[in-house]
Scaffold this motif. Structure first.
Motif, PDB file in Angstrom:
ATOM      1  N   ALA A 297       0.837  -1.196   0.000  1.00 62.74           N
ATOM      2  CA  ALA A 297       0.000   0.000   0.000  1.00 62.74           C
ATOM      3  C   ALA A 297       0.870   1.243   0.000  1.00 62.74           C
ATOM      4  N   HIS A 298       0.259   2.380  -0.375  1.00 62.75           N
ATOM      5  CA  HIS A 298       1.010   3.623  -0.501  1.00 62.75           C
ATOM      6  C   HIS A 298       0.255   4.805   0.109  1.00 62.75           C
ATOM      7  N   GLY A 299      -0.386   4.568   1.232  1.00 65.40           N
ATOM      8  CA  GLY A 299      -1.070   5.654   1.915  1.00 65.40           C
ATOM      9  C   GLY A 299      -2.107   6.337   1.054  1.00 65.40           C
ATOM     10  N   CYS A 300      -1.986   7.662   0.917  1.00 63.87           N
ATOM     11  CA  CYS A 300      -2.942   8.441   0.127  1.00 63.87           C
ATOM     12  C   CYS A 300      -2.780   8.233  -1.377  1.00 63.87           C
ATOM     13  N   ASP A 301      -1.760   7.490  -1.783  1.00 70.89           N
ATOM     14  CA  ASP A 301      -1.600   7.162  -3.195  1.00 70.89           C
ATOM     15  C   ASP A 301      -2.129   5.775  -3.517  1.00 70.89           C
ATOM     16  N   GLY A 302      -2.894   5.196  -2.605  1.00 74.17           N
ATOM     17  CA  GLY A 302      -3.614   3.981  -2.927  1.00 74.17           C
ATOM     18  C   GLY A 302      -3.172   2.746  -2.183  1.00 74.17           C
ATOM     19  N   GLY A 303      -4.019   1.731  -2.242  1.00 67.57           N
ATOM     20  CA  GLY A 303      -3.743   0.458  -1.603  1.00 67.57           C
ATOM     21  C   GLY A 303      -4.850  -0.519  -1.935  1.00 67.57           C
ATOM     22  N   SER A 304      -4.879  -1.651  -1.234  1.00 66.42           N
ATOM     23  CA  SER A 304      -5.845  -2.698  -1.533  1.00 66.42           C
ATOM     24  C   SER A 304      -6.390  -3.311  -0.254  1.00 66.42           C
ATOM     25  N   ASP A 305      -7.472  -4.060  -0.401  1.00 68.72           N
ATOM     26  CA  ASP A 305      -8.012  -4.764   0.757  1.00 68.72           C
ATOM     27  C   ASP A 305      -6.997  -5.766   1.291  1.00 68.72           C
ATOM     28  N   THR A 306      -6.296  -6.458   0.404  1.00 65.65           N
ATOM     29  CA  THR A 306      -5.339  -7.456   0.867  1.00 65.65           C
ATOM     30  C   THR A 306      -4.174  -6.819   1.623  1.00 65.65           C
ATOM     31  N   ALA A 307      -3.735  -5.644   1.191  1.00 66.62           N
ATOM     32  CA  ALA A 307      -2.681  -4.939   1.919  1.00 66.62           C
ATOM     33  C   ALA A 307      -3.145  -4.618   3.332  1.00 66.62           C
ATOM     34  N   ALA A 308      -4.373  -4.124   3.447  1.00 66.56           N
ATOM     35  CA  ALA A 308      -4.917  -3.793   4.765  1.00 66.56           C
ATOM     36  C   ALA A 308      -5.046  -5.041   5.631  1.00 66.56           C
ATOM     37  N   TYR A 309      -5.588  -6.112   5.068  1.00 63.27           N
ATOM     38  CA  TYR A 309      -5.795  -7.325   5.847  1.00 63.27           C
ATOM     39  C   TYR A 309      -4.482  -7.923   6.348  1.00 63.27           C
ATOM     40  N   HIS A 310      -3.483  -7.988   5.479  1.00 64.00           N
ATOM     41  CA  HIS A 310      -2.207  -8.564   5.898  1.00 64.00           C
ATOM     42  C   HIS A 310      -1.544  -7.714   6.978  1.00 64.00           C
ATOM     43  N   TRP A 311      -1.679  -6.418   6.862  1.00 56.75           N
ATOM     44  CA  TRP A 311      -1.104  -5.553   7.896  1.00 56.75           C
ATOM     45  C   TRP A 311      -1.839  -5.772   9.227  1.00 56.75           C
ATOM     46  N   ILE A 312      -3.162  -5.868   9.191  1.00 54.47           N
ATOM     47  CA  ILE A 312      -3.931  -6.090  10.416  1.00 54.47           C
ATOM     48  C   ILE A 312      -3.589  -7.446  11.018  1.00 54.47           C
ATOM     49  N   MET A 313      -3.419  -8.456  10.188  1.00 54.88           N
ATOM     50  CA  MET A 313      -3.048  -9.779  10.686  1.00 54.88           C
ATOM     51  C   MET A 313      -1.726  -9.729  11.450  1.00 54.88           C
ATOM     52  N   ASP A 314      -0.796  -8.929  10.970  1.00 55.75           N
ATOM     53  CA  ASP A 314       0.524  -8.848  11.593  1.00 55.75           C
ATOM     54  C   ASP A 314       0.582  -7.903  12.787  1.00 55.75           C
ATOM     55  N   ASN A 315      -0.248  -6.860  12.761  1.00 53.47           N
ATOM     56  CA  ASN A 315      -0.086  -5.790  13.748  1.00 53.47           C
ATOM     57  C   ASN A 315      -1.297  -5.523  14.627  1.00 53.47           C
TER      58      ASN A 315
END
Length: 262
Positions: A101-119
């Motif tokens: 993901a790139h903050g205000c320059d975009g991202g995806s549901d999978t980027a969010a989910y993987h980050w939440i899984m880790d953090n």
């Protein structure tokens, strides 16, 4: 990138780590037991409409709606507002390339989910309000983090699968196609300003560029419509929502829906 959207499609081959729990030969039977209309908002599973403003952070809003609903389901209906800004600040590809993901320059549901899984996911009250810009990640200072086991890809292009998923696991995160000229061109998505959903000519269901949440479905004149929660503020559409036909996978709603598992 056109602001007020912000979806970056997931890399090809990336899939949810938890299988969709309804076999194809059972979906029709399960769907037949569902109510004609269902709205997760009526069960305290959806928070207030937010506004991503100029930041291309739709990917944080669609996923947060799903996450908040799952947390509420797991906590006897107790609703907690989670932090979009934490995803904007922390799920960066430059820091940890697996998220993408790139903050205000975009991202995806999978980027969010993987980050939440880790953090884990902090509350908005703990982390801070949405800033409409990239900020410094301060996740280590949080006192309470909500974690997930993973996420599920709902069977694509299936009205029955979407209904089953939203009733039993929703709200869902869905990716859609919106025209970059939606403010001046009467595309399917922008026409929600009238409150109508009877638009059956789909935009490209595979050219997905915006992430929203599917919070329920209704029925009118024998046709099913989806209830979508957007992130363009309560002044847009139907108090921040829109109704869109389930026919022909309009705007790609059924192309790659997902939900989280607590």
């Amino acid at each position: 990138m056109f602001k007020s959207t912000g979806l970056i499609r997931r890399p090809e081959g990336v899939k949810g780590n938890i299988p969709f729990p309804y076999p194809a030969n059972q979906l029709e039977e399960v769907a037949a037991t569902l109510p004609a209309e269902y709205d997760t908002r009526l069960y305290g599973l959806v928070g207030t409409v937010k506004n991503q403003q100029e930041c291309g952070s739709c990917w944080t809003f669609g996923t947060t709606v799903s996450m908040e609903g799952a947390v509420a389901r797991a906590n006897a209906g107790k609703f907690v507002t989670l932090s979009n800004q934490a995803l904007v600040d922390c799920a960066w590809a430059i820091f940890q390339s697996r998220y993408g993901a790139h903050g205000c320059d975009g991202g995806s549901d999978t980027a969010a989910y993987h980050w939440i899984m880790d953090n884990g996911m902090p509350t908005q009250a703990d982390y801070g309000d949405y800033l409409n810009k990239d900020g410094y990640c301060h996740i280590k200072n949080m006192t309470k983090l909500y974690t997930i086991k993973g996420f599920v890809d709902v069977v694509p292009n299936s009205v029955e699968a979407l209904k089953v998923a939203v009733v039993n696991h929703g709200p869902l995160t869905v990716s859609v196609n919106v025209n970059e000229l939606f403010n001046t061109t009467p595309t399917e998505f922008s026409m929600s300003k009238t409150g109508e959903y009877t638009i059956y000519i789909p935009s490209n269901p595979n050219a997905l560029n915006h992430e929203v949440a599917l919070v329920g479905y209704g029925e009118q004149d024998g046709e099913t419509y989806w209830i979508l929660k957007n992130s363009w503020g309560p002044e847009w559409g139907l108090d921040g929502y829109m109704h869109i036909s389930s026919r022909n996978n309009v705007c790609g709603v059924a192309t790659e829906p997902t939900y989280v598992v607590i």
